[in-house]
Design an enzyme around this catalytic site. Structure first.
Site, PDB file in Angstrom:
ATOM      1  N   HIS A  44      -7.127  19.737   8.885  1.00 46.95           N
ATOM      2  CA  HIS A  44      -8.188  18.812   9.258  1.00 46.95           C
ATOM      3  C   HIS A  44      -9.548  19.519   9.248  1.00 46.95           C
ATOM      4  O   HIS A  44      -9.649  20.736   9.105  1.00 46.95           O
ATOM      5  CB  HIS A  44      -7.900  18.225  10.634  1.00 46.95           C
ATOM      6  CG  HIS A  44      -6.761  17.254  10.628  1.00 46.95           C
ATOM      7  ND1 HIS A  44      -6.402  16.512  11.724  1.00 46.95           N
ATOM      8  CD2 HIS A  44      -5.895  16.889   9.636  1.00 46.95           C
ATOM      9  CE1 HIS A  44      -5.375  15.736  11.426  1.00 46.95           C
ATOM     10  NE2 HIS A  44      -5.044  15.962  10.172  1.00 46.95           N
ATOM     11  N   GLU A  46     -11.734  20.182  11.566  1.00 48.67           N
ATOM     12  CA  GLU A  46     -11.983  21.178  12.599  1.00 48.67           C
ATOM     13  C   GLU A  46     -11.345  22.522  12.239  1.00 48.67           C
ATOM     14  O   GLU A  46     -11.915  23.589  12.483  1.00 48.67           O
ATOM     15  CB  GLU A  46     -11.434  20.699  13.950  1.00 48.67           C
ATOM     16  CG  GLU A  46     -12.079  19.428  14.470  1.00 48.67           C
ATOM     17  CD  GLU A  46     -11.357  18.172  14.054  1.00 48.67           C
ATOM     18  OE1 GLU A  46     -11.378  17.186  14.809  1.00 48.67           O
ATOM     19  OE2 GLU A  46     -10.748  18.147  12.939  1.00 48.67           O
ATOM     20  N   CYS A  80      -5.959  19.070  16.711  1.00 47.14           N
ATOM     21  CA  CYS A  80      -7.247  19.751  16.572  1.00 47.14           C
ATOM     22  C   CYS A  80      -7.899  19.985  17.932  1.00 47.14           C
ATOM     23  O   CYS A  80      -8.663  20.945  18.100  1.00 47.14           O
ATOM     24  CB  CYS A  80      -8.175  18.938  15.679  1.00 47.14           C
ATOM     25  SG  CYS A  80      -7.648  18.933  13.948  1.00 47.14           S
ATOM     26  N   THR A 195       0.482 -14.345 -11.393  1.00 45.05           N
ATOM     27  CA  THR A 195      -0.330 -13.432 -12.182  1.00 45.05           C
ATOM     28  C   THR A 195       0.536 -12.384 -12.870  1.00 45.05           C
ATOM     29  O   THR A 195       0.326 -12.055 -14.037  1.00 45.05           O
ATOM     30  CB  THR A 195      -1.372 -12.736 -11.284  1.00 45.05           C
ATOM     31  OG1 THR A 195      -2.264 -13.717 -10.764  1.00 45.05           O
ATOM     32  CG2 THR A 195      -2.155 -11.696 -12.047  1.00 45.05           C
ATOM     33  N   ASP A 199       0.604 -12.285 -16.928  1.00 46.55           N
ATOM     34  CA  ASP A 199      -0.140 -11.197 -17.580  1.00 46.55           C
ATOM     35  C   ASP A 199       0.645  -9.901 -17.731  1.00 46.55           C
ATOM     36  O   ASP A 199       0.229  -9.012 -18.477  1.00 46.55           O
ATOM     37  CB  ASP A 199      -1.425 -10.911 -16.791  1.00 46.55           C
ATOM     38  CG  ASP A 199      -2.332 -12.132 -16.702  1.00 46.55           C
ATOM     39  OD1 ASP A 199      -2.239 -12.994 -17.586  1.00 46.55           O
ATOM     40  OD2 ASP A 199      -3.120 -12.216 -15.737  1.00 46.55           O
ATOM     41  N   LEU A 203      -1.355  -2.646 -13.175  1.00 46.27           N
ATOM     42  CA  LEU A 203      -2.050  -2.530 -11.886  1.00 46.27           C
ATOM     43  C   LEU A 203      -2.182  -1.082 -11.419  1.00 46.27           C
ATOM     44  O   LEU A 203      -2.115  -0.791 -10.225  1.00 46.27           O
ATOM     45  CB  LEU A 203      -1.354  -3.377 -10.815  1.00 46.27           C
ATOM     46  CG  LEU A 203      -1.299  -4.875 -11.095  1.00 46.27           C
ATOM     47  CD1 LEU A 203      -0.512  -5.596 -10.004  1.00 46.27           C
ATOM     48  CD2 LEU A 203      -2.694  -5.465 -11.210  1.00 46.27           C
ATOM     49  N   ARG A 206      -6.235   3.769 -14.770  1.00 45.90           N
ATOM     50  CA  ARG A 206      -6.202   4.396 -16.092  1.00 45.90           C
ATOM     51  C   ARG A 206      -7.593   4.800 -16.583  1.00 45.90           C
ATOM     52  O   ARG A 206      -7.728   5.757 -17.330  1.00 45.90           O
ATOM     53  CB  ARG A 206      -5.593   3.430 -17.129  1.00 45.90           C
ATOM     54  CG  ARG A 206      -4.196   2.959 -16.789  1.00 45.90           C
ATOM     55  CD  ARG A 206      -3.636   2.034 -17.852  1.00 45.90           C
ATOM     56  NE  ARG A 206      -4.467   0.860 -18.080  1.00 45.90           N
ATOM     57  CZ  ARG A 206      -4.464  -0.227 -17.301  1.00 45.90           C
ATOM     58  NH1 ARG A 206      -3.664  -0.271 -16.242  1.00 45.90           N
ATOM     59  NH2 ARG A 206      -5.239  -1.262 -17.579  1.00 45.90           N
ATOM     60  N   GLU A 280      -6.222  -8.605  -6.209  1.00 47.44           N
ATOM     61  CA  GLU A 280      -6.750  -8.887  -7.544  1.00 47.44           C
ATOM     62  C   GLU A 280      -6.289 -10.227  -8.115  1.00 47.44           C
ATOM     63  O   GLU A 280      -6.772 -10.644  -9.156  1.00 47.44           O
ATOM     64  CB  GLU A 280      -6.395  -7.764  -8.511  1.00 47.44           C
ATOM     65  CG  GLU A 280      -7.235  -6.516  -8.336  1.00 47.44           C
ATOM     66  CD  GLU A 280      -7.372  -5.718  -9.632  1.00 47.44           C
ATOM     67  OE1 GLU A 280      -7.103  -6.266 -10.710  1.00 47.44           O
ATOM     68  OE2 GLU A 280      -7.759  -4.543  -9.556  1.00 47.44           O
ATOM     69  N   GLY A 282      -3.521 -13.972  -7.931  1.00 48.80           N
ATOM     70  CA  GLY A 282      -4.392 -14.872  -8.677  1.00 48.80           C
ATOM     71  C   GLY A 282      -5.311 -15.675  -7.767  1.00 48.80           C
ATOM     72  O   GLY A 282      -5.483 -15.377  -6.586  1.00 48.80           O
TER      73      GLY A 282
END
Length: 353
Positions: A44, A46, A80, A195, A199, A203, A206, A280, A282
């Site tokens: 972390h 700290e 921490c 969706t 399609d 997802l 890239r 994203e 539909g």
């Protein structure tokens, strides 16, 4: 504290589900050490700050500034707060408290019980805004929700097309790359069965050098084909359905009731360790999130093209005024927010522009 915030932001995209945290150690008005949380599972802020101090004897007369309350529990790393105690640092200045139930004031108490002077609330709004996703998730016990879609100027998300034909494309190469950056900044990406079937998207990330989110498929009736592209992801798909299926590989199923709501989905995802999601598609699913008011920020990209009678999927309706507007490659980008944690100036950290 401003310097600590700058440091914290360097961990963007790599710390989730942990927050971004920065720490600065000051002795006699001089910075002698600093650090930030670089990646989930690694030391972390700290720890990195203390380790950067050359002369550890100076710690006995120093102040450590940290953007978030030091942790008080054993997770992937030791507490921490205990490190600060063991390092004999006499004063701690904290930007904001940690809403995570395993910390949530316990870090402050641990420090104070050991005679350390603690000040809180320094640049508190800025520190909360930096970690708006983390703050929202652990305050409301649901993931931070970003809605995203692209549309024509007459508010259609798609054109009429035959089965198997390509969907309408409104994004430019630049805005597509920015969308992939946006994906990389979320734990999960949600799409509904309609969706995914229409399609067959991957997802993943890239077009940008970042981490791909977990794919979250909402499939009430168990209609998504077992050979859909999403099941080729690097990480197991989170498959949310009321239908029981045994033929899906590379997936983890979350069973829900047939009448499950958006709130039910989000609660299940939070319990599954997901603290932020990008929705994203539909259009129906997006509108359900809007109607439920369970969303935080929306990014709407509008192309100047009109579809007219060729338009087939109407865009969701937000019903509020955007708080920011940009133009990229001729496309307008409108940003909407109903989350008061994030400051308007910090919207850019999500790379919505």
């Amino acid at each position: 504290m401003k310097r600590a915030l700058q440091l914290a932001a360097r961990g963007r995209g790599n710390t989730s589900p942990n927050p971004m945290v920065g720490a600065v150690i000051v002795h006699n008005d001089t910075i002698i050490g600093e650090g930030y949380h670089r990646r989930c599972g690694e030391p972390h802020a700290e720890v990195n700050a203390v380790n950067s101090v050359t002369d550890k004897e100076l710690l006995k007369g120093s102040t450590i500034y940290v953007t978030l309350e030091p942790c008080s529990h054993y997770g992937k790393t030791p507490p921490c707060a205990q490190l600060i105690i063991d390092s004999n640092i006499p004063r701690v200045v904290i930007g904001c408290l940690d809403p995570f139930e395993k910390v949530s004031g316990r870090g402050v108490k641990m420090l104070q019980d050991n005679g350390i002077e603690v000040a809180t609330g320094v640049l508190e709004a800025e520190c909360k805004s930096l970690n708006a996703r983390f703050m929202t998730a652990h305050t409301h016990r649901r993931p931070w929700v970003t809605l995203k879609w692209a549309q024509s100027s007459d508010m259609f998300m798609d054109h009429k097309r035959d089965k198997g034909a390509a969907a309408a494309r409104f994004s430019t190469p630049t805005t597509s790359a920015l969308t992939h950056r946006l994906r990389s900044l979320h734990d999960g990406i949600i799409a509904a069965s309609g969706t995914i079937i229409a399609d067959n998207p991957s997802l993943n990330v890239r077009l940008y050098d970042g981490n791909s989110p977990r794919v979250i498929a909402i499939d009430r009736q168990g209609l998504i084909p077992a050979d859909a592209a999403i099941f080729n992801a690097e990480k197991p798909v989170i498959y949310i359905s009321a239908a029981k299926r045994n033929n899906l590989h590379n997936s983890e199923t979350i069973e829900v009731a047939p009448d499950a709501t958006i709130a039910d989905y989000l609660n299940a995802l939070y319990n599954h360790g997901i603290t932020s999601v990008l929705v994203e598609g539909g259009a129906t699913l997006l509108q359900q999130f809007i109607d439920s008011r369970l969303w935080d920020v929306a990014r709407v990209e509008t192309h100047p093209e009109t579809l007219g009678k060729n338009g087939s999927v109407s865009s969701p309706i937000l019903g509020i005024t955007p708080i920011k507007k940009f133009t990229i490659d001729g496309n307008s980008i409108d940003i909407y927010s109903q989350n008061s944690t994030i400051l308007p100036n910090d919207l850019d950290f999500c790379n919505f522009v």
